[in-house]
Design a protein around this motif. Structure first.
Motif, PDB file in Angstrom:
ATOM      1  N   THR A 188     -17.433   3.456   7.748  1.00  0.00           N
ATOM      2  CA  THR A 188     -15.985   4.046   7.422  1.00  0.00           C
ATOM      3  C   THR A 188     -15.644   3.612   6.309  1.00  0.00           C
ATOM      4  N   ILE A 189     -15.971   2.436   5.444  1.00  0.00           N
ATOM      5  CA  ILE A 189     -15.803   2.011   4.080  1.00  0.00           C
ATOM      6  C   ILE A 189     -16.424   2.909   3.377  1.00  0.00           C
ATOM      7  N   VAL A 190     -17.680   3.294   3.425  1.00  0.00           N
ATOM      8  CA  VAL A 190     -18.502   3.878   2.686  1.00  0.00           C
ATOM      9  C   VAL A 190     -18.060   5.487   2.492  1.00  0.00           C
ATOM     10  N   GLN A 191     -17.753   6.040   3.665  1.00  0.00           N
ATOM     11  CA  GLN A 191     -17.233   7.368   3.670  1.00  0.00           C
ATOM     12  C   GLN A 191     -15.920   7.510   2.921  1.00  0.00           C
ATOM     13  N   LEU A 192     -14.936   6.609   3.224  1.00  0.00           N
ATOM     14  CA  LEU A 192     -13.716   6.640   2.714  1.00  0.00           C
ATOM     15  C   LEU A 192     -13.894   6.620   1.070  1.00  0.00           C
ATOM     16  N   ASP A 193     -14.960   5.912   0.730  1.00  0.00           N
ATOM     17  CA  ASP A 193     -15.121   5.828  -0.877  1.00  0.00           C
ATOM     18  C   ASP A 193     -15.714   7.109  -1.247  1.00  0.00           C
ATOM     19  N   ARG A 194     -16.384   7.949  -0.431  1.00  0.00           N
ATOM     20  CA  ARG A 194     -17.123   9.092  -0.774  1.00  0.00           C
ATOM     21  C   ARG A 194     -15.964  10.350  -0.363  1.00  0.00           C
ATOM     22  N   TYR A 195     -15.008  10.276   0.160  1.00  0.00           N
ATOM     23  CA  TYR A 195     -14.084  11.536   0.554  1.00  0.00           C
ATOM     24  C   TYR A 195     -13.362  11.719  -1.130  1.00  0.00           C
ATOM     25  N   GLN A 196     -13.392  12.988  -1.120  1.00  0.00           N
ATOM     26  CA  GLN A 196     -12.829  13.716  -2.509  1.00  0.00           C
ATOM     27  C   GLN A 196     -11.437  13.764  -2.428  1.00  0.00           C
ATOM     28  N   SER A 197     -10.520  13.507  -1.406  1.00  0.00           N
ATOM     29  CA  SER A 197      -9.165  13.804  -1.304  1.00  0.00           C
ATOM     30  C   SER A 197      -8.560  12.768  -0.613  1.00  0.00           C
ATOM     31  N   GLU A 198      -7.122  12.423  -1.080  1.00  0.00           N
ATOM     32  CA  GLU A 198      -6.356  11.650  -0.278  1.00  0.00           C
ATOM     33  C   GLU A 198      -6.013  12.196   1.162  1.00  0.00           C
ATOM     34  N   LEU A 258       0.913  -1.315   0.056  1.00  0.00           N
ATOM     35  CA  LEU A 258       0.077   0.053   0.065  1.00  0.00           C
ATOM     36  C   LEU A 258       0.800   1.275   0.030  1.00  0.00           C
ATOM     37  N   THR A 259       2.051   1.113   0.735  1.00  0.00           N
ATOM     38  CA  THR A 259       2.924   2.189   0.579  1.00  0.00           C
ATOM     39  C   THR A 259       3.486   2.591  -0.885  1.00  0.00           C
ATOM     40  N   GLU A 260       3.705   1.536  -1.590  1.00  0.00           N
ATOM     41  CA  GLU A 260       3.806   1.686  -3.162  1.00  0.00           C
ATOM     42  C   GLU A 260       2.795   2.225  -3.999  1.00  0.00           C
ATOM     43  N   TYR A 261       1.490   1.704  -3.680  1.00  0.00           N
ATOM     44  CA  TYR A 261       0.328   2.218  -4.254  1.00  0.00           C
ATOM     45  C   TYR A 261       0.122   3.659  -3.951  1.00  0.00           C
ATOM     46  N   GLY A 262       0.119   3.934  -2.665  1.00  0.00           N
ATOM     47  CA  GLY A 262      -0.043   5.417  -2.358  1.00  0.00           C
ATOM     48  C   GLY A 262       0.899   6.477  -2.920  1.00  0.00           C
ATOM     49  N   GLU A 263       2.092   5.908  -3.166  1.00  0.00           N
ATOM     50  CA  GLU A 263       3.086   6.808  -3.928  1.00  0.00           C
ATOM     51  C   GLU A 263       3.063   6.951  -5.366  1.00  0.00           C
ATOM     52  N   GLN A 268     -12.363   4.805 -10.584  1.00  0.00           N
ATOM     53  CA  GLN A 268     -12.747   4.801  -9.368  1.00  0.00           C
ATOM     54  C   GLN A 268     -12.044   3.946  -8.407  1.00  0.00           C
ATOM     55  N   GLU A 269     -11.659   2.838  -8.885  1.00  0.00           N
ATOM     56  CA  GLU A 269     -10.774   1.666  -8.363  1.00  0.00           C
ATOM     57  C   GLU A 269      -9.402   2.330  -7.778  1.00  0.00           C
ATOM     58  N   ALA A 270      -8.660   3.067  -8.806  1.00  0.00           N
ATOM     59  CA  ALA A 270      -7.585   3.688  -8.557  1.00  0.00           C
ATOM     60  C   ALA A 270      -7.572   4.790  -7.372  1.00  0.00           C
ATOM     61  N   PHE A 271      -8.705   5.467  -7.358  1.00  0.00           N
ATOM     62  CA  PHE A 271      -8.808   6.850  -6.608  1.00  0.00           C
ATOM     63  C   PHE A 271      -9.153   6.107  -5.165  1.00  0.00           C
ATOM     64  N   PHE A 272      -9.868   4.993  -5.148  1.00  0.00           N
ATOM     65  CA  PHE A 272     -10.040   4.418  -3.768  1.00  0.00           C
ATOM     66  C   PHE A 272      -8.864   3.629  -3.423  1.00  0.00           C
ATOM     67  N   VAL A 273      -8.173   2.934  -4.093  1.00  0.00           N
ATOM     68  CA  VAL A 273      -6.807   2.323  -3.673  1.00  0.00           C
ATOM     69  C   VAL A 273      -5.828   3.399  -2.967  1.00  0.00           C
ATOM     70  N   LYS A 274      -5.769   4.608  -3.644  1.00  0.00           N
ATOM     71  CA  LYS A 274      -4.919   5.685  -3.331  1.00  0.00           C
ATOM     72  C   LYS A 274      -5.409   6.138  -1.570  1.00  0.00           C
ATOM     73  N   LYS A 275      -6.846   6.362  -1.615  1.00  0.00           N
ATOM     74  CA  LYS A 275      -7.464   6.992  -0.407  1.00  0.00           C
ATOM     75  C   LYS A 275      -7.179   5.640   0.514  1.00  0.00           C
ATOM     76  N   TYR A 276      -7.404   4.651   0.310  1.00  0.00           N
ATOM     77  CA  TYR A 276      -7.275   3.398   1.270  1.00  0.00           C
ATOM     78  C   TYR A 276      -5.792   3.220   1.754  1.00  0.00           C
ATOM     79  N   ALA A 277      -4.846   3.305   0.829  1.00  0.00           N
ATOM     80  CA  ALA A 277      -3.463   3.270   1.143  1.00  0.00           C
ATOM     81  C   ALA A 277      -3.036   4.746   2.049  1.00  0.00           C
ATOM     82  N   CYS A 278      -3.611   5.570   2.061  1.00  0.00           N
ATOM     83  CA  CYS A 278      -3.601   6.812   2.625  1.00  0.00           C
ATOM     84  C   CYS A 278      -3.848   6.489   4.151  1.00  0.00           C
ATOM     85  N   PHE A 279      -5.172   5.911   4.188  1.00  0.00           N
ATOM     86  CA  PHE A 279      -5.997   5.631   5.614  1.00  0.00           C
ATOM     87  C   PHE A 279      -5.207   4.471   6.248  1.00  0.00           C
TER      88      PHE A 279
END
Length: 242
Positions: free
Chosen positions: A105-115, A19-24, A61-72
């Motif tokens: 938490t999962i639903v809101q993480l998906d909704r958030y507009q930024s990392e 996830l560190t790799e995907y976050g960066e 959508q998946e790419a953005f969610f992966v980025k947010k999940y990696a940050c979280f």
């Protein structure tokens, strides 16, 4: 283990290295990686669960969610030890009331507009379940508050409000307090007005009459008690990192 417990365990079990790799990784590169192979599903069990449930609808959508999940999850992995994380997962798995919290938490993480919002949520998770600074009710409230903060100007504005509030608490003269109140009144709170972290001002104070016949002194918004606590333990620490 039932499906909800599997979801909780997989959600809090993201691989730190992967996830560190995907976050960066750049957004374009991540989309290309997702489009070209299904390796993400093998490396991150949580994403495999989401695919099974058909909850990820497109590569973007998946790419953005992966980025947010990696940050979280990255914030969580930096602070919470593996032993403590196992204790937290047991708490969440064995408490039926916590299942809905993880779903939210999962639903809101998906909704958030930024990392940045994902990082803020990760820090809130740490401060709630590891440090016990926030209650479960406060976590639930702030989970939705974060969603209603403007993704670019909202957090800096919260910090401005907090800095003014701290100065007001330290000031010893009425003149200084008046200046700080004036500075606060000039802040435009529209980007955080729906966050439940700010007290909405009445139209006028001071010389204004109750019937509105005299203009009085304009009054700005100010942080409420939860807003001050959120800024003290989340916003201050977030701005140490950015």
């Amino acid at each position: 283990m039932d499906e909800k417990n599997k979801l909780i365990n997989s959600f809090l079990n993201g691989s730190k290295e992967v996830l560190t790799e995907y976050g960066e990784m750049g957004f374009d590169s991540l989309i290309e990686r997702i489009s070209s192979s299904d390796s993400l599903l093998q490396e991150i069990p949580f994403l495999k669960s989401l695919y099974t449930l058909n909850n990820i609808r497109s590569n973007i959508q998946e790419a953005f969610f992966v980025k947010k999940y990696a940050c979280f999850i990255g914030v969580i992995n930096q602070v919470i030890s593996s032993n403590d994380m196992e204790k937290i997962k047991k708490l969440l798995v064995h408490n039926q009331n916590m299942h809905k919290l993880i779903e939210n938490t999962i639903v809101q993480l998906d909704r958030y507009q930024s990392e940045l919002k994902a990082k803020v949520l990760g820090l809130l998770f740490v401060k709630t379940f590891d440090k016990n600074i926030f209650t479960i009710d406060e976590y639930n409230t702030l989970l939705f508050s974060i969603d209603n903060i403007h993704p670019t100007v909202g957090f800096p504005l919260l910090k401005k409000y907090y800095d003014i509030e701290m100065k007001k608490q330290e000031t010893e003269t009425n003149i200084s307090l008046l200046k700080l109140n004036s500075e606060e009144a000039n802040l435009d709170y529209s980007s955080i007005v729906q966050s439940c972290l700010i007290k909405i001002p009445i139209a006028f104070i001071g010389g204004g009459n109750a019937n509105g016949s005299s203009p009085g002194i304009p009054r700005g918004g100010s942080l409420n008690e939860l807003g001050i606590k959120f800024c003290e333990h989340i916003i201050k620490e977030t701005y140490k990192e950015i």
